[in-house]
Design a protein around this motif. Sequence first.
Motif, PDB file in Angstrom:
ATOM      1  N   TRP A  81       0.800  -1.210   0.000  1.00 54.69           N
ATOM      2  CA  TRP A  81       0.000   0.000   0.000  1.00 54.69           C
ATOM      3  C   TRP A  81       0.843   1.275   0.000  1.00 54.69           C
ATOM      4  O   TRP A  81       0.422   2.299  -0.502  1.00 54.69           O
ATOM      5  N   ARG A  82       2.056   1.218   0.521  1.00 56.62           N
ATOM      6  CA  ARG A  82       2.888   2.425   0.619  1.00 56.62           C
ATOM      7  C   ARG A  82       3.251   3.007  -0.754  1.00 56.62           C
ATOM      8  O   ARG A  82       3.418   4.199  -0.888  1.00 56.62           O
ATOM      9  N   TRP A  83       3.400   2.181  -1.765  1.00 56.01           N
ATOM     10  CA  TRP A  83       3.680   2.709  -3.096  1.00 56.01           C
ATOM     11  C   TRP A  83       2.441   2.672  -3.985  1.00 56.01           C
ATOM     12  O   TRP A  83       2.339   3.417  -4.953  1.00 56.01           O
ATOM     13  N   ALA A  84       1.448   1.835  -3.654  1.00 57.74           N
ATOM     14  CA  ALA A  84       0.261   1.724  -4.489  1.00 57.74           C
ATOM     15  C   ALA A  84      -0.647   2.950  -4.356  1.00 57.74           C
ATOM     16  O   ALA A  84      -1.218   3.408  -5.349  1.00 57.74           O
ATOM     17  N   VAL A  85      -0.764   3.504  -3.149  1.00 56.45           N
ATOM     18  CA  VAL A  85      -1.631   4.672  -2.953  1.00 56.45           C
ATOM     19  C   VAL A  85      -1.124   5.883  -3.754  1.00 56.45           C
ATOM     20  O   VAL A  85      -1.895   6.487  -4.510  1.00 56.45           O
ATOM     21  N   PRO A  86       0.169   6.262  -3.630  1.00 52.23           N
ATOM     22  CA  PRO A  86       0.620   7.391  -4.462  1.00 52.23           C
ATOM     23  C   PRO A  86       0.511   7.112  -5.963  1.00 52.23           C
ATOM     24  O   PRO A  86       0.200   8.010  -6.751  1.00 52.23           O
ATOM     25  N   LEU A  87       0.747   5.885  -6.365  1.00 45.29           N
ATOM     26  CA  LEU A  87       0.636   5.542  -7.776  1.00 45.29           C
ATOM     27  C   LEU A  87      -0.812   5.687  -8.262  1.00 45.29           C
ATOM     28  O   LEU A  87      -1.050   6.205  -9.352  1.00 45.29           O
ATOM     29  N   LEU A  88      -1.770   5.251  -7.460  1.00 47.73           N
ATOM     30  CA  LEU A  88      -3.180   5.400  -7.831  1.00 47.73           C
ATOM     31  C   LEU A  88      -3.573   6.873  -7.897  1.00 47.73           C
ATOM     32  O   LEU A  88      -4.306   7.285  -8.802  1.00 47.73           O
ATOM     33  N   CYS A  89      -3.080   7.688  -6.965  1.00 45.43           N
ATOM     34  CA  CYS A  89      -3.359   9.129  -6.997  1.00 45.43           C
ATOM     35  C   CYS A  89      -2.775   9.761  -8.261  1.00 45.43           C
ATOM     36  O   CYS A  89      -3.422  10.576  -8.916  1.00 45.43           O
ATOM     37  N   LEU A  90      -1.564   9.384  -8.596  1.00 46.99           N
ATOM     38  CA  LEU A  90      -0.915   9.905  -9.789  1.00 46.99           C
ATOM     39  C   LEU A  90      -1.667   9.480 -11.045  1.00 46.99           C
ATOM     40  O   LEU A  90      -1.857  10.278 -11.977  1.00 46.99           O
ATOM     41  N   LEU A  91      -2.126   8.239 -11.093  1.00 45.50           N
ATOM     42  CA  LEU A  91      -2.885   7.747 -12.229  1.00 45.50           C
ATOM     43  C   LEU A  91      -4.202   8.507 -12.379  1.00 45.50           C
ATOM     44  O   LEU A  91      -4.564   8.909 -13.492  1.00 45.50           O
ATOM     45  N   CYS A  92      -4.903   8.749 -11.280  1.00 47.76           N
ATOM     46  CA  CYS A  92      -6.160   9.514 -11.330  1.00 47.76           C
ATOM     47  C   CYS A  92      -5.909  10.937 -11.811  1.00 47.76           C
ATOM     48  O   CYS A  92      -6.671  11.463 -12.627  1.00 47.76           O
ATOM     49  N   ALA A  93      -4.851  11.575 -11.320  1.00 48.17           N
ATOM     50  CA  ALA A  93      -4.515  12.933 -11.763  1.00 48.17           C
ATOM     51  C   ALA A  93      -4.182  12.951 -13.245  1.00 48.17           C
ATOM     52  O   ALA A  93      -4.606  13.853 -13.979  1.00 48.17           O
ATOM     53  N   ALA A  94      -3.432  11.961 -13.726  1.00 50.24           N
ATOM     54  CA  ALA A  94      -3.073  11.893 -15.143  1.00 50.24           C
ATOM     55  C   ALA A  94      -4.322  11.696 -16.011  1.00 50.24           C
ATOM     56  O   ALA A  94      -4.438  12.303 -17.079  1.00 50.24           O
ATOM     57  N   LEU A  95      -5.244  10.870 -15.562  1.00 49.03           N
ATOM     58  CA  LEU A  95      -6.487  10.662 -16.307  1.00 49.03           C
ATOM     59  C   LEU A  95      -7.321  11.939 -16.359  1.00 49.03           C
ATOM     60  O   LEU A  95      -7.897  12.275 -17.397  1.00 49.03           O
ATOM     61  N   LEU A  96      -7.379  12.683 -15.263  1.00 48.81           N
ATOM     62  CA  LEU A  96      -8.123  13.931 -15.216  1.00 48.81           C
ATOM     63  C   LEU A  96      -7.501  14.962 -16.162  1.00 48.81           C
ATOM     64  O   LEU A  96      -8.205  15.607 -16.951  1.00 48.81           O
ATOM     65  N   VAL A  97      -6.190  15.111 -16.113  1.00 44.98           N
ATOM     66  CA  VAL A  97      -5.502  16.051 -17.004  1.00 44.98           C
ATOM     67  C   VAL A  97      -5.710  15.633 -18.459  1.00 44.98           C
ATOM     68  O   VAL A  97      -5.972  16.474 -19.330  1.00 44.98           O
ATOM     69  N   GLY A  98      -5.626  14.354 -18.747  1.00 38.02           N
ATOM     70  CA  GLY A  98      -5.847  13.867 -20.111  1.00 38.02           C
ATOM     71  C   GLY A  98      -7.260  14.162 -20.602  1.00 38.02           C
ATOM     72  O   GLY A  98      -7.446  14.572 -21.753  1.00 38.02           O
TER      73      GLY A  98
END
Length: 153
Positions: free
Chosen positions: A22-39
């Motif tokens: 979870w320590r690396w999965a949570v930031p990765l999921l946040c980054l993925l959501c932000a990238a999808l929103l920007v896209g």
Amino acid sequence: MSAPHPPPLPAAQRPGWWQRHWRWAVPLLCLLCAALLVGAILMFMSAVFGMMRSSDVYVTAMQRARDNPQVIEALGTPIEPGWFLTGEMNTSGASGNANLQIPISGPNGEGDLYVEAKKSAGRWDYRTLIVDIDGQATQIDLLAAEGDPDAPQ
């Protein structure tokens, strides 16, 4: 006689994937959501700008700017539009309004093309068609050319 041995303890259950990562999965999921929103935002803006760029008002305004000798002298050729245009355009069948600011540039400088037009009975009537060159005090009125049928009365 020997004492009976207690049964062996069950093996400790290994923690699940989420508990281990979870320590690396949570930031990765946040980054993925932000990238999808920007896209999604970029795709929406690209679609809106694409519709504006394909409109009769935009095409005519850019062609008049590219054909005007004063604009060519000030900016050079080729005269290219900037990516981020501002304003609004509303059309409904044979009527509509357009109010645009189109950044333009050439090898010798930059400026803005201001367009204000009204559509009635399927025909665009240009009220304002002005090029404002950066660093110059005077504006170039593209409607003031002699014999222009769209020049204001």
